[in-house]
Design a protein around this motif. Structure first.
Motif, mmCIF file in Angstrom:
data_model
loop_
_atom_site.group_PDB
_atom_site.id
_atom_site.type_symbol
_atom_site.label_atom_id
_atom_site.label_comp_id
_atom_site.label_asym_id
_atom_site.label_seq_id
_atom_site.Cartn_x
_atom_site.Cartn_y
_atom_site.Cartn_z
ATOM 1 N N SER A 67 -12.457 -36.757 -54.100
ATOM 2 C CA SER A 67 -12.836 -35.385 -54.424
ATOM 3 C C SER A 67 -13.595 -34.746 -53.266
ATOM 4 C CB SER A 67 -13.681 -35.359 -55.694
ATOM 5 O OG SER A 67 -14.125 -34.056 -55.969
ATOM 6 N N GLU A 68 -14.517 -35.493 -52.660
ATOM 7 C CA GLU A 68 -15.278 -34.961 -51.532
ATOM 8 C C GLU A 68 -14.380 -34.700 -50.327
ATOM 9 O OE1 GLU A 68 -18.849 -37.023 -50.508
ATOM 10 O OE2 GLU A 68 -19.559 -37.028 -52.570
ATOM 11 N N VAL A 69 -13.433 -35.602 -50.076
ATOM 12 C CA VAL A 69 -12.507 -35.407 -48.953
ATOM 13 C C VAL A 69 -11.640 -34.186 -49.214
ATOM 14 C CG1 VAL A 69 -10.492 -36.381 -47.781
ATOM 15 C CG2 VAL A 69 -12.495 -37.818 -48.228
ATOM 16 N N GLU A 70 -11.146 -34.042 -50.430
ATOM 17 C CA GLU A 70 -10.313 -32.885 -50.780
ATOM 18 C C GLU A 70 -11.087 -31.585 -50.602
ATOM 19 O OE1 GLU A 70 -8.341 -31.073 -54.781
ATOM 20 O OE2 GLU A 70 -8.032 -33.212 -54.414
ATOM 21 N N THR A 71 -12.318 -31.571 -51.048
ATOM 22 C CA THR A 71 -13.155 -30.391 -50.901
ATOM 23 C C THR A 71 -13.385 -30.077 -49.424
ATOM 24 O OG1 THR A 71 -14.279 -30.803 -52.992
ATOM 25 C CG2 THR A 71 -15.427 -29.409 -51.402
ATOM 26 N N ALA A 72 -13.656 -31.089 -48.629
ATOM 27 C CA ALA A 72 -13.892 -30.898 -47.192
ATOM 28 C C ALA A 72 -12.652 -30.360 -46.493
ATOM 29 C CB ALA A 72 -14.340 -32.199 -46.553
ATOM 30 N N LEU A 73 -11.478 -30.832 -46.886
ATOM 31 C CA LEU A 73 -10.233 -30.382 -46.247
ATOM 32 C C LEU A 73 -9.886 -28.950 -46.629
ATOM 33 C CD1 LEU A 73 -8.050 -33.603 -46.598
ATOM 34 C CD2 LEU A 73 -9.106 -32.696 -44.509
ATOM 35 N N ASN A 74 -10.404 -28.473 -47.755
ATOM 36 C CA ASN A 74 -10.097 -27.115 -48.216
ATOM 37 C C ASN A 74 -11.077 -26.073 -47.733
ATOM 38 O OD1 ASN A 74 -7.752 -27.750 -49.659
ATOM 39 N ND2 ASN A 74 -8.938 -28.414 -51.417
ATOM 40 N N ILE A 75 -12.066 -26.475 -46.959
ATOM 41 C CA ILE A 75 -13.030 -25.515 -46.431
ATOM 42 C C ILE A 75 -12.384 -24.722 -45.298
ATOM 43 C CG2 ILE A 75 -15.222 -25.252 -45.195
ATOM 44 C CD1 ILE A 75 -16.246 -27.672 -46.735
#
Length: 76
Positions: A67-75
């Motif tokens: 979830s954290e990686v997905e959020t970081a990639l969507n910034i």
């Protein structure tokens, strides 16, 4: 250890106790615990330490990490 934090009223003390319990059970994050009690993360870490609750830093599961990686990639 003496702290500069304010004295809590009974209602706030109960909210703090509930929040520490939720954090100890892994139901909420450090940031959410701090926000619920209107203190900084550092103050919350101090509260947790005083109560003998281990502070969890970083993702606690593979799902949290993803979830954290997905959020970081969507910034943007």
């Amino acid at each position: 250890m003496t702290s500069d934090r304010c004295n809590f009223s009974l209602d706030n003390t109960e909210a703090l106790a509930t929040t520490i319990g939720l954090y100890a059970l892994g139901e909420i994050s450090l940031g959410k615990a701090a926000a619920r009690t209107d203190v900084t993360r550092w103050e919350m870490m101090e509260f947790l330490s005083e109560e003998g609750v281990a502070v969890r830093l970083g993702p606690q599961s593979m799902q949290d990490l993803e979830s954290e990686v997905e959020t970081a990639l969507n910034i943007d």
